[in-house]
Motif scaffolding. Structure first.
Motif, short mmCIF file in Angstrom:
data_model
loop_
_atom_site.label_atom_id
_atom_site.label_comp_id
_atom_site.label_asym_id
_atom_site.label_seq_id
_atom_site.Cartn_x
_atom_site.Cartn_y
_atom_site.Cartn_z
N LYS A 9 36.53 40.22 49.13
CA LYS A 9 37.08 41.57 48.94
C LYS A 9 38.44 41.72 49.63
CE LYS A 9 36.25 46.10 51.01
NZ LYS A 9 37.06 45.87 52.19
N ASN A 10 38.49 41.38 50.92
CA ASN A 10 39.72 41.66 51.66
C ASN A 10 40.90 40.78 51.26
OD1 ASN A 10 38.47 43.73 52.93
ND2 ASN A 10 38.21 42.71 54.91
N SER A 11 40.61 39.71 50.53
CA SER A 11 41.66 38.88 49.98
C SER A 11 42.12 39.49 48.65
CB SER A 11 41.06 37.51 49.74
OG SER A 11 41.99 36.54 49.82
N ALA A 12 41.15 39.76 47.78
CA ALA A 12 41.46 40.27 46.44
C ALA A 12 42.19 41.62 46.50
CB ALA A 12 40.19 40.39 45.62
N VAL A 13 41.79 42.48 47.45
CA VAL A 13 42.43 43.81 47.50
C VAL A 13 43.87 43.74 47.98
CG1 VAL A 13 40.25 45.09 47.78
CG2 VAL A 13 41.58 44.43 49.81
N ASN A 28 38.12 34.50 40.41
CA ASN A 28 37.17 34.79 41.50
C ASN A 28 37.40 36.16 42.14
OD1 ASN A 28 34.82 33.85 42.74
ND2 ASN A 28 35.92 33.06 44.51
N VAL A 29 37.87 37.11 41.33
CA VAL A 29 38.03 38.49 41.83
C VAL A 29 36.65 39.15 41.77
CG1 VAL A 29 39.09 40.74 41.37
CG2 VAL A 29 40.42 38.64 41.02
N PRO A 30 36.17 39.71 42.88
CA PRO A 30 34.82 40.29 42.85
C PRO A 30 34.78 41.58 42.02
CG PRO A 30 35.87 40.76 44.96
CD PRO A 30 36.80 39.84 44.22
N ASP A 31 33.63 41.80 41.38
CA ASP A 31 33.45 43.00 40.57
C ASP A 31 32.86 44.09 41.48
OD1 ASP A 31 33.13 44.79 38.59
OD2 ASP A 31 31.60 43.69 37.48
N ILE A 32 33.75 44.79 42.19
CA ILE A 32 33.32 45.80 43.17
C ILE A 32 34.16 47.06 42.94
CG2 ILE A 32 32.47 44.23 44.98
CD1 ILE A 32 35.26 44.32 46.27
N GLY A 81 31.97 46.81 48.34
CA GLY A 81 32.23 45.46 48.83
C GLY A 81 31.22 44.41 48.45
N TYR A 82 30.15 44.77 47.75
CA TYR A 82 29.12 43.77 47.42
C TYR A 82 28.94 43.71 45.91
CZ TYR A 82 28.13 43.38 52.33
OH TYR A 82 28.26 43.14 53.67
#
Ligand code: UD1
Length: 418
Positions: free
Chosen positions: A22-26, A43-47, A398-399
């Motif tokens: 999360k903290n990388s993608a954002v 690898n961008v999280p779906d959050i 975040g999850y």
């Protein structure tokens, strides 16, 4: 409001695949607008924090497209640089990265004070001082910051605190500044290295990310690139801690174990049954846990984000554990919720004392912030019967697919919109 209902007391078993950080993608998504061409990010999280960034990009007339393979394409050639209104800025903490990115690209940014978890006052003075050192003028109108510069010129910037947000934001502004910027006492978190690698893939000249001193040689243009977000070490830590108390066989895969060393060393010290491989960790609850003491510190010290989650595990250790929270002044809200479930906890300023082992009892609790919520999920899995976690929207920030991931491991969990 979303609520999670968890029928606890069940053994979890299986393999969990960790999503992108999360903290990388954002940070990478706002950073992408520094380039005029399309960039592809995997690898961008779906959050929901990513949904909030998508809203800001769309509002600025940038393209944000998710392809079938899950990769995100961002196109910024038609951006209209304008004020990012309060309702968008306040949806998440990372909206502050539009300050550095828009300033770097257009020499002007109008962004409100960011939102995010209420874990302390979370000032942004170091970000603003950094922009000023590069030649920008900062004007505050109520809660809005207007940051503008005739031109940005590289400078030496010493950060009083090794702040993650300030380090990244200054990097974003400095990438297209004239000459050399040196950030001293820079934060060293793996997410900062990941963002710097992304910027370098676009043609930036950044050296030293991951150390105390980051050097940025300004460039005039940035080009299209492909980049992958690193695995989320905090999500991995959450499942690892879960495994230490509610599973007799759990594998956490797609991780970088080196990023988790502060936690794995603690778990080893606590006597956990843990095996570390190249890109996965196996853990069980077979061993009784010894109590431990943690002090939160900047990376590579013990992460404040994991502090709230390990607190739940401490309720199961054989004796008194202590936590010292050194980064945020309001990061013990989860402990009052754990007390509702029967935990024996004493809070004294920035220290907390947790006495275990205790059989937690199911209850109705509230996620007061993202990681507080994650700690409560583990507590709910430990307690027999149904625990309701109100305000679970925080957890979904975040999850990725937390409900699906836990169901796959055998948990009885429902996500309900009320
Ligand atoms: C980031 C993470 C958050 C994590 C935190 C610490 C994101 C989006 N969020 O938050 O999940 O908990 O790092 O690892 O990446 N400070 C100042 N002035 C500033 C900036 C920070 O005094 O201008 C202080 C903060 O109040 C805090 C400390 O510095 O005490 C560290 O904060 P920082 O690293 O900036 O955290 P965030 O970027 O807010």
């Amino acid at each position: 409001m979303k609520i999670l209902k968890i029928d606890g007391g069940k053994n979890l078993k299986g393999t969990v695949n960790i999503s992108g950080a999360k903290n990388s993608a954002v940070a990478i998504i706002p950073a992408a607008i520094l380039c005029d061409e399309n960039v592809r990010i995997s690898n961008v999280p779906d959050i929901s924090d990513i949904d909030a960034l998508k809203e800001i990009l769309t509002y600025l007339n940038a393209k944000f497209e998710k392809k079938e393979d899950g990769d995100i394409y961002i196109g910024s050639c038609n951006i209209v640089n304008k004020e990012i209104p309060a309702n968008l800025s306040k949806k998440l903490r990372a909206s502050y990265y539009f300050m550095g990115a828009l300033l770097g690209k257009y020499k002007k940014a109008e962004v409100y004070f960011p939102g995010g978890c209420t874990i302390g006052s979370r000032p942004i003075d170091l970000h603003l001082k950094g922009f000023e050192a590069l030649g920008a003028k900062v004007t505050k109108e109520d809660d809005k910051f207007i940051i503008e510069a005739e031109e940005l010129i590289g400078n030496n910037i010493y950060l009083d605190i090794a702040s993650v947000g300030a380090t990244i934001n200054i990097m974003l502004a400095a990438v297209k500044a004239k000459g050399l910027t040196v950030i001293e006492n820079a934060a060293k978190e793996p997410e900062i290295v990941n963002v710097a690698m992304f910027l370098n893939s676009m043609g930036a000249k950044i050296r030293g990310a991951g150390t105390n001193t980051i050097k940025i040689k300004g460039v005039s243009t940035l080009k299209s690139c492909y980049h992958e977000v690193i695995p989320d070490r905090i999500e991995a830590a959450t499942y690892l801690l879960m495994g230490s108390v509610v599973s007799d066989d759990l594998t956490i895969e797609n991780i970088i174990p080196e990023h988790l060393e502060a936690l794995t060393q603690k778990l080893i010290e606590m006597g956990a049954d843990i095996k570390i491989y190249e890109d996965k960790i196996h853990i069980t609850n077979k061993n009784k846990l010894k109590p431990t003491n943690i002090k939160t510190l900047v990376y590579p010290g013990f992460p404040t984000d994991i502090q709230q989650i390990i607190a739940t595990v401490m309720t199961q250790a054989q004796g008194v554990s202590t936590i010292e929270e050194n980064l945020f002044e309001n990061r013990f809200q989860n402990l009052y919720e754990l007390q509702k479930m029967g935990a024996r906890i004493k809070i004294d300023g920035k220290k907390a004392y947790i006495k275990g082992p205790i059989k937690l009892v199911s209850s109705e609790v509230t996620a007061t912030d993202l990681r507080a919520g994650a700690g409560l999920v583990i507590a709910a899995l430990l307690a027999d019967g149904i625990t309701t976690i109100n305000n679970s929207d925080y957890i979904l920030r975040g999850y990725e697919n937390i409900q699906i991931k836990l169901e796959k491991l055998g948990a009885k969990i429902q996500l309900i919109q009320i």
